[in-house]
Design an enzyme around this catalytic site. Structure first.
Site, PDB file in Angstrom:
ATOM      1  CE  LYS A   1      -3.814  -1.890   2.810  1.00 40.69           C
ATOM      2  NZ  LYS A   1      -4.962  -1.719   1.931  1.00 40.69           N
TER       3      LYS A   1
ATOM      4  NE  ARG B   1     -11.172  -9.712  -1.233  1.00 41.93           N
ATOM      5  CZ  ARG B   1     -11.549  -8.841  -2.146  1.00 41.93           C
ATOM      6  NH1 ARG B   1     -11.920  -9.237  -3.347  1.00 41.93           N
ATOM      7  NH2 ARG B   1     -11.573  -7.546  -1.873  1.00 41.93           N
TER       8      ARG B   1
HETATM    9  N1  BES Z   1      -8.020  -3.767   4.917  1.00 43.82           N
HETATM   10  C1  BES Z   1      -8.274  -3.355   3.589  1.00 43.82           C
HETATM   11  C2  BES Z   1      -9.606  -2.615   3.437  1.00 43.82           C
HETATM   12  C3  BES Z   1      -9.699  -1.285   4.124  1.00 43.82           C
HETATM   13  C4  BES Z   1      -9.472  -0.129   3.418  1.00 43.82           C
HETATM   14  C5  BES Z   1     -10.086  -1.191   5.436  1.00 43.82           C
HETATM   15  C6  BES Z   1      -9.588   1.092   4.048  1.00 43.82           C
HETATM   16  C7  BES Z   1     -10.203   0.027   6.079  1.00 43.82           C
HETATM   17  C8  BES Z   1      -9.964   1.170   5.380  1.00 43.82           C
HETATM   18  C9  BES Z   1      -8.316  -4.569   2.682  1.00 43.82           C
HETATM   19  O1  BES Z   1      -7.508  -5.624   3.024  1.00 43.82           O
HETATM   20  C10 BES Z   1      -7.827  -4.118   1.337  1.00 43.82           C
HETATM   21  O2  BES Z   1      -6.684  -3.777   1.227  1.00 43.82           O
HETATM   22  N2  BES Z   1      -8.717  -4.136   0.351  1.00 43.82           N
HETATM   23  C11 BES Z   1      -8.401  -3.745  -0.966  1.00 43.82           C
HETATM   24  C12 BES Z   1      -8.941  -4.782  -1.904  1.00 43.82           C
HETATM   25  C13 BES Z   1      -8.493  -4.595  -3.321  1.00 43.82           C
HETATM   26  C14 BES Z   1      -7.034  -4.957  -3.449  1.00 43.82           C
HETATM   27  C15 BES Z   1      -9.346  -5.481  -4.193  1.00 43.82           C
HETATM   28  C16 BES Z   1      -9.050  -2.385  -1.225  1.00 43.82           C
HETATM   29  O3  BES Z   1     -10.166  -2.175  -0.746  1.00 43.82           O
HETATM   30  O4  BES Z   1      -8.423  -1.555  -1.851  1.00 43.82           O
HETATM   31 MN    MN Z   2      -5.534  -5.426   2.235  1.00 45.28          MN
END
Ligand code: BES
Ligand code: MN
Ligand code: ZN
Length: 494
Positions: free
Chosen positions: A283, A357
């Site tokens: 990230k 997931r």
């Molecule tokens: N933990 C994150 C989701 C999240 C984002 C929680 C912001 C709280 C605040 C999750 O694991 C994630 O990174 N999701 C990705 C999925 C994508 C790669 C399909 C996302 O939402 O960008």
């Molecule tokens: Mn994630």
């Protein structure tokens, strides 16, 4: 709980005769000549409230507004805090909780508010049952009085030491006492969850979560270590855990209803990613900043399990957490890897940042193997859900409409907004993999649903609901909220 440094109680007495630093009374919107307790205080203060505060200063009782005035020795309390309850017709228990949060926050900022006494809001003109009213006041006061100041040299609340509801009717006091007990229990669960989610990631590791679960001596707790997780065939969960030096833990807490015939068996699964760096699909800094909160749902489940013996719901409850970190270490799982979940479904890793997931997939399989009637998973799962619903509401999806409706209702009763998202079959297309049964991500469009559709691959023969708290679990500047705790407690008790 040391994150709240005062007590909430009730005593029988007269408000104007009870010594205190602050006396809390209320005003409904638009009232010019207050009646009830506020009226009595107004008279004791020679009409200072009606003539000056309302008449001259224009204090109008708008919801959540606060006015503080000195009493110059006319009553036993040094100051009076008047809180606006808003329009009488809009007043409800949720609003009472909210108002109570605001009042205590204000008191904590005052210089001299060691002892705060309060009218039993709502029990008079509001028409609430004294037990319910006291429960909400206690709940709001104790969650509003929460401060995560463990790492601060200067603590946030050194002022308030006692919060006492005062009522002159013996019967009301009795009911209030039992209400306070209930409110305190809920607040304990919420604050427990907040504490864990606010913790630094170096503290709240998978091992720590497991230790906490094991400290719940009155529950059956089983913690599976890495070898056992491997033996159970949780390849998806293990894939995520590979990049971290912190070992994964699979946590299973079981509560048995004290009655012979529990109404149903429920599994609560909380996403427990103790830190989400994104993995090799790392990230950017701004997105990684609050990713210690990626175990908020696990914290919520732990919070609930921490009080469940006292809550005594008439159902069997299994609290499940697949706890690990998502890190880009040398042995990290890679985009393109194929993982095999506990139920044999193969997953091509499309994006290592869609890790939640994967861990939930194995937890869902485990839950279904327990042959429970219902599975509820809760997770900070997708940024897409946060984009769709913002920070005010959580998203919900599932395979059983009655259950979803009930969860939404239980949320509303606890002051937590939940909004249903569809699970449109059309979006399944984008999860298709050329070489495995599914990929872990699909198109960016409809991201919250796509995560839901992915999870559905691991749900067999149970009623299932999935709650996405990505937007609601952690708020900038405020920190962890304990999202989901009240909703799920209400659900277990329904
Ligand atoms: N933990 C994150 C989701 C999240 C984002 C929680 C912001 C709280 C605040 C999750 O694991 C994630 O990174 N999701 C990705 C999925 C994508 C790669 C399909 C996302 O939402 O960008
Ligand atoms: Mn994630
Ligand atoms: Zn995550």
């Amino acid at each position: 709980m040391d994150s709240v440094k005062f007590n909430v109680s009730v005593t029988k007495g007269l408000l104007e005769k009870t010594p205190a630093n602050v006396l809390v009374i209320n005003l409904f919107e638009g009232v010019k000549i207050p009646a009830g307790a506020t009226g009595a205080i107004d008279i004791a203060l020679d009409g200072l409230i009606s003539k000056f505060v309302i008449g001259k200063e224009g204090f109008d009782g708008k919801f959540g507004s606060i006015y503080v005035l000195p009493t110059y020795g006319k009553i036993a309390a040094e100051k009076v805090l008047i809180v606006g309850l808003g329009k009488n017709k809009d007043f409800n228990l949720n609003r009472l909780r909210e108002v109570s949060e605001k009042v205590i926050k204000k008191c904590m900022k005052m210089n001299n508010a060691k002892k705060v006494i309060s009218v039993l809001h709502g029990a008079g003109i509001g028409g609430f049952d004294p037990e319910q009213a006291a429960r909400m006041i206690a709940e709001g006061t104790l969650t509003g009085g929460y401060a995560f100041d463990k790492y601060k040299s200067e603590k946030k609340n050194t002022k308030v030491q006692d919060f006492v509801i005062v009522d002159m009717v013996e019967e009301n006091c009795k009911k209030a006492k039992s209400g306070i007990k209930k409110g305190k229990l809920i607040a304990d669960a919420v604050n427990f969850a907040k504490n864990l989610a606010n913790e630094q990631p170096a503290y709240a590791t998978p091992t720590k979560l497991a230790e906490i679960a094991q400290s719940f001596k009155d529950l059956e707790v089983k913690v599976y270590d890495k070898n056992e997780i491997e033996k159970m065939g949780m390849g998806a969960f293990l894939g995520v855990a590979k990049g971290s030096s912190e070992p994964p833990k699979f946590i299973h807490m079981k509560y048995k209803s004290p009655t012979k015939n529990p109404t149903r068996k429920i599994a609560l699964i909380g996403k427990g990613i103790c830190f989400d760096s994104g993995g090799l699909d790392i990230k950017p800094p701004s997105s990684m900043l609050n990713m210690k909160d990626d175990m908020s749902a696990a914290a919520a489940v732990l919070g609930i399990m921490s009080i469940i013996k006292e809550l005594k719901p008439n159902c069997e409850v299994h609290g499940l957490i697949a706890a690990c970190e998502n890190m880009p270490g040398a042995s990290a799982y890679k985009p393109g890897d194929i993982l095999t979940a506990k139920n044999g479904v193969t997953i091509e890793v499309d994006n290592t940042d869609a890790e939640g997931r994967l861990t939930l997939a194995d937890a869902l399989c485990y839950a279904c193997d327990l042959e429970v009637d219902e599975v509820i998973d809760i997770a900070t799962l997708t940024g897409a859900c946060m984009v769709a619903l913002g920070t005010v509401a959580s998203g919900i999806m599932g395979n059983h409409q009655t259950m979803i409706d009930k969860l939404i209702k239980c949320g509303a009763a606890g002051g937590e907004k939940i909004w249903q998202m569809p699970l449109f079959e059309e979006y399944k297309e984008s999860l298709k993999s050329d070489i495995a049964d599914t990929k872990n991500t699909g198109s960016r469009m409809g991201g919250a649903q796509i995560a839901g559709l992915f999870l559905q691959n691991f749900v067999k023969k149970v009623r299932w609901a999935h709650i996405d708290i990505a937007g609601t679990a952690f708020i900038e500047k405020k920190g962890a909220t304990g999202a989901g705790v009240r909703t799920l407690i209400n659900y277990l008790m329904s």
